[in-house]
Design a protein around this motif. Structure first.
Motif, PDB file in Angstrom:
ATOM      1  N   PHE A   1       8.556  -1.063  -5.921  1.00 57.41           N
ATOM      2  CA  PHE A   1       8.867  -1.596  -7.247  1.00 57.41           C
ATOM      3  C   PHE A   1       7.576  -1.941  -7.974  1.00 57.41           C
ATOM      4  CE2 PHE A   1       9.620  -5.114 -10.161  1.00 57.41           C
ATOM      5  CZ  PHE A   1      10.639  -4.596 -10.940  1.00 57.41           C
ATOM      6  N   ASP A   2       6.720  -2.715  -7.327  1.00 59.20           N
ATOM      7  CA  ASP A   2       5.422  -3.105  -7.876  1.00 59.20           C
ATOM      8  C   ASP A   2       4.425  -3.036  -6.734  1.00 59.20           C
ATOM      9  OD1 ASP A   2       3.106  -4.412  -8.761  1.00 59.20           O
ATOM     10  OD2 ASP A   2       4.213  -5.836  -9.998  1.00 59.20           O
ATOM     11  N   PRO A   3       3.456  -2.125  -6.789  1.00 58.90           N
ATOM     12  CA  PRO A   3       2.521  -1.972  -5.664  1.00 58.90           C
ATOM     13  C   PRO A   3       1.615  -3.166  -5.443  1.00 58.90           C
ATOM     14  CG  PRO A   3       1.796  -0.670  -7.541  1.00 58.90           C
ATOM     15  CD  PRO A   3       3.161  -1.190  -7.885  1.00 58.90           C
ATOM     16  N   ASN A   4       1.682  -4.155  -6.327  1.00 55.96           N
ATOM     17  CA  ASN A   4       0.824  -5.327  -6.178  1.00 55.96           C
ATOM     18  C   ASN A   4       1.596  -6.614  -5.931  1.00 55.96           C
ATOM     19  OD1 ASN A   4      -1.872  -4.236  -6.472  1.00 55.96           O
ATOM     20  ND2 ASN A   4      -1.291  -3.720  -8.557  1.00 55.96           N
ATOM     21  N   ASP A   5       2.835  -6.488  -5.500  1.00 56.81           N
ATOM     22  CA  ASP A   5       3.616  -7.695  -5.245  1.00 56.81           C
ATOM     23  C   ASP A   5       3.602  -8.109  -3.782  1.00 56.81           C
ATOM     24  OD1 ASP A   5       5.319  -5.886  -4.007  1.00 56.81           O
ATOM     25  OD2 ASP A   5       7.020  -6.235  -5.338  1.00 56.81           O
ATOM     26  N   GLY A   6       2.826  -7.397  -2.948  1.00 57.05           N
ATOM     27  CA  GLY A   6       2.694  -7.764  -1.543  1.00 57.05           C
ATOM     28  C   GLY A   6       3.609  -7.014  -0.617  1.00 57.05           C
ATOM     29  N   SER A   7       4.552  -6.253  -1.166  1.00 58.08           N
ATOM     30  CA  SER A   7       5.410  -5.399  -0.328  1.00 58.08           C
ATOM     31  C   SER A   7       4.953  -3.965  -0.544  1.00 58.08           C
ATOM     32  CB  SER A   7       6.884  -5.576  -0.699  1.00 58.08           C
ATOM     33  OG  SER A   7       7.086  -5.349  -2.079  1.00 58.08           O
ATOM     34  N   SER A   8       3.918  -3.567   0.203  1.00 60.70           N
ATOM     35  CA  SER A   8       3.118  -2.415  -0.209  1.00 60.70           C
ATOM     36  C   SER A   8       3.537  -1.100   0.400  1.00 60.70           C
ATOM     37  CB  SER A   8       1.643  -2.676   0.155  1.00 60.70           C
ATOM     38  OG  SER A   8       1.506  -2.819   1.560  1.00 60.70           O
ATOM     39  N   ALA A   9       4.561  -1.056   1.268  1.00 55.39           N
ATOM     40  CA  ALA A   9       4.924   0.204   1.907  1.00 55.39           C
ATOM     41  C   ALA A   9       5.717   1.077   0.958  1.00 55.39           C
ATOM     42  CB  ALA A   9       5.726  -0.063   3.176  1.00 55.39           C
ATOM     43  N   GLY A  10       5.305   2.352   0.864  1.00 58.45           N
ATOM     44  CA  GLY A  10       6.025   3.298   0.031  1.00 58.45           C
ATOM     45  C   GLY A  10       5.148   3.924  -1.033  1.00 58.45           C
ATOM     46  N   ALA A  11       5.774   4.774  -1.842  1.00 57.20           N
ATOM     47  CA  ALA A  11       5.075   5.488  -2.904  1.00 57.20           C
ATOM     48  C   ALA A  11       4.886   4.588  -4.120  1.00 57.20           C
ATOM     49  CB  ALA A  11       5.848   6.737  -3.289  1.00 57.20           C
ATOM     50  N   ALA A  12       3.845   4.848  -4.872  1.00 55.61           N
ATOM     51  CA  ALA A  12       3.608   4.063  -6.086  1.00 55.61           C
ATOM     52  C   ALA A  12       2.573   4.754  -6.957  1.00 55.61           C
ATOM     53  CB  ALA A  12       3.133   2.659  -5.740  1.00 55.61           C
ATOM     54  N   LEU A  13       2.776   4.649  -8.245  1.00 53.32           N
ATOM     55  CA  LEU A  13       1.737   5.027  -9.193  1.00 53.32           C
ATOM     56  C   LEU A  13       0.990   3.737  -9.524  1.00 53.32           C
ATOM     57  CD1 LEU A  13       2.103   7.694 -11.912  1.00 53.32           C
ATOM     58  CD2 LEU A  13       0.485   5.808 -12.155  1.00 53.32           C
ATOM     59  N   VAL A  14      -0.155   3.557  -8.894  1.00 54.16           N
ATOM     60  CA  VAL A  14      -0.856   2.278  -8.990  1.00 54.16           C
ATOM     61  C   VAL A  14      -1.639   2.206 -10.295  1.00 54.16           C
ATOM     62  CG1 VAL A  14      -1.037   2.108  -6.474  1.00 54.16           C
ATOM     63  CG2 VAL A  14      -2.952   3.053  -7.795  1.00 54.16           C
ATOM     64  N   PRO A  15      -1.800   1.009 -10.833  1.00 53.92           N
ATOM     65  CA  PRO A  15      -2.651   0.862 -12.019  1.00 53.92           C
ATOM     66  C   PRO A  15      -4.120   1.071 -11.652  1.00 53.92           C
ATOM     67  CG  PRO A  15      -1.958  -1.281 -11.222  1.00 53.92           C
ATOM     68  CD  PRO A  15      -1.227  -0.280 -10.393  1.00 53.92           C
ATOM     69  N   THR A  16      -4.947   1.121 -12.653  1.00 54.50           N
ATOM     70  CA  THR A  16      -6.393   1.302 -12.449  1.00 54.50           C
ATOM     71  C   THR A  16      -7.149   0.273 -13.273  1.00 54.50           C
ATOM     72  OG1 THR A  16      -6.473   2.938 -14.235  1.00 54.50           O
ATOM     73  CG2 THR A  16      -6.156   3.773 -12.012  1.00 54.50           C
ATOM     74  N   ASP A  17      -8.434   0.114 -12.942  1.00 57.54           N
ATOM     75  CA  ASP A  17      -9.252  -0.810 -13.734  1.00 57.54           C
ATOM     76  C   ASP A  17      -9.719  -0.082 -14.995  1.00 57.54           C
ATOM     77  OD1 ASP A  17     -10.899   0.825 -12.123  1.00 57.54           O
ATOM     78  OD2 ASP A  17     -12.559  -0.577 -12.210  1.00 57.54           O
ATOM     79  N   LEU A  18      -8.790   0.030 -15.907  1.00 56.88           N
ATOM     80  CA  LEU A  18      -8.951   0.829 -17.116  1.00 56.88           C
ATOM     81  C   LEU A  18      -8.641  -0.032 -18.327  1.00 56.88           C
ATOM     82  CD1 LEU A  18      -9.379   3.863 -18.017  1.00 56.88           C
ATOM     83  CD2 LEU A  18      -6.889   4.045 -18.015  1.00 56.88           C
ATOM     84  N   ASP A  19      -9.559  -0.054 -19.282  1.00 59.88           N
ATOM     85  CA  ASP A  19      -9.314  -0.779 -20.518  1.00 59.88           C
ATOM     86  C   ASP A  19      -8.234  -0.047 -21.311  1.00 59.88           C
ATOM     87  OD1 ASP A  19      -9.515  -1.647 -23.308  1.00 59.88           O
ATOM     88  OD2 ASP A  19     -11.346  -2.673 -22.689  1.00 59.88           O
ATOM     89  N   PRO A  20      -7.099  -0.707 -21.598  1.00 57.49           N
ATOM     90  CA  PRO A  20      -6.004   0.014 -22.257  1.00 57.49           C
ATOM     91  C   PRO A  20      -6.324   0.404 -23.685  1.00 57.49           C
ATOM     92  CG  PRO A  20      -5.513  -2.334 -22.156  1.00 57.49           C
ATOM     93  CD  PRO A  20      -6.765  -2.120 -21.348  1.00 57.49           C
TER      94      PRO A  20
END
Length: 925
Positions: free
Chosen positions: A209-228
């Motif tokens: 659901f959210d790759p940064n919520d601490g439940s990290s197993a599974g597929a994810a399109l992760v955010p990047t350190d990118l200025d929007p």
């Protein structure tokens, strides 16, 4: 400057970042050299740790020049092996094919955040709970989450349709929205990512659901350190350094290389501390194995082209369990043949050189395994076996399954189709959209072994049956073996979990499903191989020396075949070249042996563990056996988390900043008190003045703060003396004066019942007071009143004591106070700045108001602890002074209620004006 001269100005803190020193250089030492180097964890603590008042600056070896190769996401990986890379290499990996491998490290201000692939994820809750279980209280998920939040400004994906298509969701409770690092998503997505996620779901691997919520197993399109906004890299240099480099107490020196930290009572080593002409002059690796091949995620590339052993001399040996060494400063030089220079530290030295160079620096300084230090004749300050051991890394194996369906856009077109690349470049430069924004391989999967392999039970059984020493290097200290024994127990337990990642899939959307071990059982070493500080360290990651790691990779590559055979992936028409579709285990092992590379995540060499587990630093990141030496970088990880490490290092450094401030409380009241730490007079400001026709009402007319710092050895005392002067509105010549010591001031701004469309506040910008105060903070202070209606008054106040005094004739010493405060007897007022605010239309409830005030303070640069302390003080002193009597006729009650509402809006505007003034005055806003 002479060879061993000491800089004439002392500093309270020194930070070393990749052979970088920090010090108070009020008279800078040759700051104009060509930029050379720095490292990833330097910048992280600057915003919180470097208070405006403290002379705790850093020396930085070099910085980029905002080149496109750094800023534009399309170029991720293109600067590997370039001028901003240390060009390091491993030792020959005999357990693989005998070849050495590149080990890229950032040689620039911003370190790894300049070079990395920009992926932003944190790992699982289990990663940090395991840290805490190894003897590190406060470092579990709950202890780390506030610092993950604090470090980022998260911007959700720009399109709801994109979010649905690529399963991009977020939980706002685990994200920060006002931190330094911009975290967002590119303005272009390759559709192949949805094919991969559908294939994984088909095979039983969930999408996070959210790759940064601490439940990290599974597929994810992760955010990047990118200025929007401008779609450029949001690296540590731009987020933690650039905004603060103009601070008057922050001095930067480039082109310097730290040779050792200085330890009280310890002699030097000739080779470390003396020029050595010839050989390696700048500390770069010279193994010739590093090349600019990007990250090796293949196939091809998607980045367009750019325009000597000595005799042992054991001088001093101490046990870290009983010693209490003091670090007195650092020694540094511009090159191997240059004279060494020293800087003295009166408080702390913080090593933030990255996991490889931090271990090297400690060893060169006499802190490390005694057998190693004896080999190179380095005087032993501390026999600390863990330094350089416990090296962990995510090792990866690239694959080559090029997609042949030309109807899918491919990132390889950026290198193979000049027209396509030119159009993409034009789109990026004009609109900040298109394929040039999507350089990061951010469609990932973190897969648990039981979900992808029928052999997981067998692998788990073998792991459980291993002797802890079976696959470790020989000759290790028993404490290191004891520590690894506990780590291995944790790894085995988590390997069996269906919610814990054992490996990662890195998808480049062109036909590579690179696999990388996430929780390695193998342990390596990073040791000096010379007493010359300009020689790079010997780096032996020992990838796959533990067979569990190899078995995980074999299962991962076999699972890739299943992925490519799913209905979702078949339309891509993948050609399975490496490994081939029929490759047996021997062939797969050959591919692994030849293809293993680093994922650029070396860590663990200065592990945060108890001494009896081979630890180097304690939970306060202080090196065991020292008073004032800390390490703050990926080297402190006791076990590597299942994540790309930049978000983790930022959080560690933010947490370290709070730890360091808490451990140095005399320096850590609030930013605005610290700013005045060196003043020997008083800061005076007028917040407001108004009269009410009520004999019992005491109006706050203003506040005077005295800040006095007296240095005695290394101690600094802060006095905060507050005058609250209340004017008796019946007898206008009488003032009620309270004098007492506080750490936080009461605040008040004027209120009104007539609310204009905008309100202007004239607030002071100059501050002076001739009143003297005792220099000993344990002494009392005496206020002598003048002769008047109440007679002669004299009152002695002790620290923290509050006593009211009534005088009718004010003491001469307070005339200037009252003048500045603007009380009617004043003859002049301080010049001011004008702040205009527009009142809101809605009155906030107390909880909303407190939250709003805290957000405004922290967004402006105040530390969280300082802002939290100020919020109740500010809010409680901006309360309405009007009450609505009961049993009033409805018309009168309505009028008074309206007046209350108007005043509350005015008070909110006053708070906003005050915060703006506060941040302005202390150079935070």
């Amino acid at each position: 400057m002479d060879e061993t001269s000491t800089h004439p100005y002392l500093t309270r803190m020194i930070t070393l970042s990749l052979a970088v020193a920090s010090a108070d250089l009020s008279s800078p030492i040759d700051c104009q050299r060509t930029p050379l180097s720095t490292c990833f964890a330097l910048k992280q603590a600057i915003r919180e740790f470097l208070h405006p008042s403290l002379s705790d600056p850093m020396l930085i070896l070099g910085s980029d020049r905002y080149e496109p190769i750094i800023q534009d996401p399309v170029y991720v990986g293109a600067d590997i092996g370039g001028i901003y890379d240390w060009d390091l290499a491993t030792t020959p990996q005999t357990q693989l094919d005998g070849a050495a491998r590149p080990m890229p490290q950032g040689k620039v201000l911003g370190g790894g955040s300049i070079l990395n692939a920009m992926c932003w994820n944190r790992g699982g809750q289990d990663d940090y709970n395991a840290w805490a279980a190894l003897g590190n209280p406060g470092w579990d998920w709950e202890g780390m989450l506030p610092y993950f939040i604090k470090s980022e400004t998260y911007t959700p994906v720009y399109s709801a349709d994109i979010a649905r298509e690529y399963s991009i969701n977020y939980n706002p409770l685990v994200h920060g929205f006002s931190g330094p690092v911009q975290v967002s998503y590119p303005r272009y997505f390759y559709p192949q990512s949805t094919n991969l996620f559908a294939a994984l779901n088909y095979l039983g691997v969930p999408t996070q659901f959210d790759p940064n919520d601490g439940s990290s197993a599974g597929a994810a399109l992760v955010p990047t350190d990118l200025d929007p906004n401008n779609q450029t890299r949001s690296d540590a240099r731009r987020t933690y350094f650039d905004p603060y480099v103009s601070r008057p107490n922050f001095h930067v020196i480039t082109g310097q290389h730290v040779t050792r930290v200085l330890i009280e009572g310890l002699g030097s080593n000739y080779e470390v501390s003396n020029p050595t002409p010839g050989g390696n002059e700048n500390g770069n690796g010279m193994n010739g194995v590093t090349s600019n091949n990007g990250f090796g995620f293949g196939p091809g590339g998607s980045t367009p082209a750019l325009d000597n052993t000595t005799t042992a001399r054991l001088l001093r040996r101490q046990s870290p369990s009983t010693s209490n060494l003091r670090i007195t400063g650092v020694e540094f030089a511009a090159s191997a043949s240059d004279s060494r220079r020293t800087i003295t530290a009166t408080r702390e030295v913080i090593v933030a050189a990255g996991s490889l160079h931090s271990a090297q620096l400690l060893q060169l300084s006499g802190i490390g395994p005694s057998s190693l230090l004896n080999t190179y004749g380095i005087p032993i300050a501390l026999d600390l076996p863990g330094v350089g051991n416990n090296l962990q890394d995510h090792c990866l194996v690239g694959t080559f399954y090029p997609y042949n369906n030309a109807s899918y856009p491919s990132p390889t077109e950026l290198t193979t189709n000049a027209t396509y690349n030119a159009l993409a470049e034009m789109e990026y430069n004009s609109f900040k959209t298109g394929p040039w924004t999507a350089g990061s391989p951010n469609a990932l999967a973190f897969n648990p072994l039981p979900l992808i392999s029928n052999n997981s039970a067998s692998i788990l059984s073998g792991a459980n049956d291993q002797s802890p020493t079976e696959y470790l290097p020989g000759g290790l200290d028993p404490t290191i073996i004891a520590g690894y024994t506990l780590q291995k127990q944790s790894l085995v337990r988590r390997l069996a979990e269906t919610t814990v990642a054992s490996y990662e899939i890195i998808n480049n959307n062109a036909g590579s499903l690179t696999v990388a071990v996430m929780h390695p059982f193998s342990r390596g070493q990073c040791y000096i191989h010379s007493a010359d500080p300009f020689e790079p360290p010997s780096i032996d990651p020992r990838w796959l020396t533990n067979p569990v790691d190899r078995q995980v990779l074999i299962e991962a590559l076999l699972f890739n075949r299943q992925i490519l055979a799913t209905p979702a992936m078949l339309p891509l028409q993948a050609a399975q070249f490496v490994p081939t579709v029929d490759a047996d285990e021997d062939a797969i092992n050959a591919i692994i042996n030849n293809g293993i590379r680093t994922e650029f995540h070396p860590s663990g060499t200065c592990a945060m563990l108890p001494l009896e587990q081979g630890g180097v630093v304690d939970p306060h990141l202080r090196v065991h056996g020292t008073q004032n030496l800390r390490v703050v970088d990926a080297g402190i990880f006791p076990m590597i988390p299942a994540a790309h490490l930049q978000a983790v290092v930022y959080a560690v450094a933010e947490k370290a900043a709070d730890i360091i401030k808490a451990d140095n409380p005399i320096h850590c009241c609030t930013d605005w008190i610290n700013y005045c730490i060196n003043w020997i007079n008083c800061c005076i400001f007028r917040l407001g003045f108004h009269d009410k026709p009520d004999n019992n009402l005491q109006c706050f007319n203003g506040i005077t703060n005295n800040f006095v710092s007296i240095e005695s050895k290394s101690d600094v005392y802060i006095w905060c003396i507050i005058f609250i002067i209340n004017r008796d509105v019946v007898n206008g010549n009488v003032y009620h004066i309270k004098l007492y010591y506080l750490k936080h001031c009461l605040l008040y701004l004027p209120s009104s019942y007539s609310l204009p469309s905008s309100i202007s506040y004239n607030l002071p910008s100059t501050y002076s007071l001739p009143t003297s105060v005792p220099k000993d903070p344990t002494q009392s202070i005496t206020l002598q009143g003048g002769q008047g209606q109440q007679g002669q008054h004299s009152q002695t106040l002790s620290p923290l004591e509050t006593t009211p005094i009534v005088v009718s004739s004010l003491p001469t010493s307070l005339v200037q106070v009252l003048s500045t405060l603007g009380i009617p007897t004043a003859v002049q007022t301080a010049p001011g700045i004008q702040i205009t605010v527009t009142p809101a239309s809605t009155v906030l409830n107390p909880t909303q108001l407190s939250s709003s005030v805290e957000n405004a303070l922290t967004s402006g640069g105040l530390p969280t602890a300082a802002a939290s302390a100020l919020v109740p003080v500010i809010v409680s002193n901006f309360e309405s002074t009007i009450t609505v009597p009961t049993n009033l006729p409805s018309a009168e009650a309505a009028a008074i209620s309206k007046a209350v509402h108007q005043e509350q809006l005015q008070l909110q505007a006053s708070i906003e004006a005050f915060i703006q003034w506060l941040l302005h005055f202390f150079h935070l806003g």
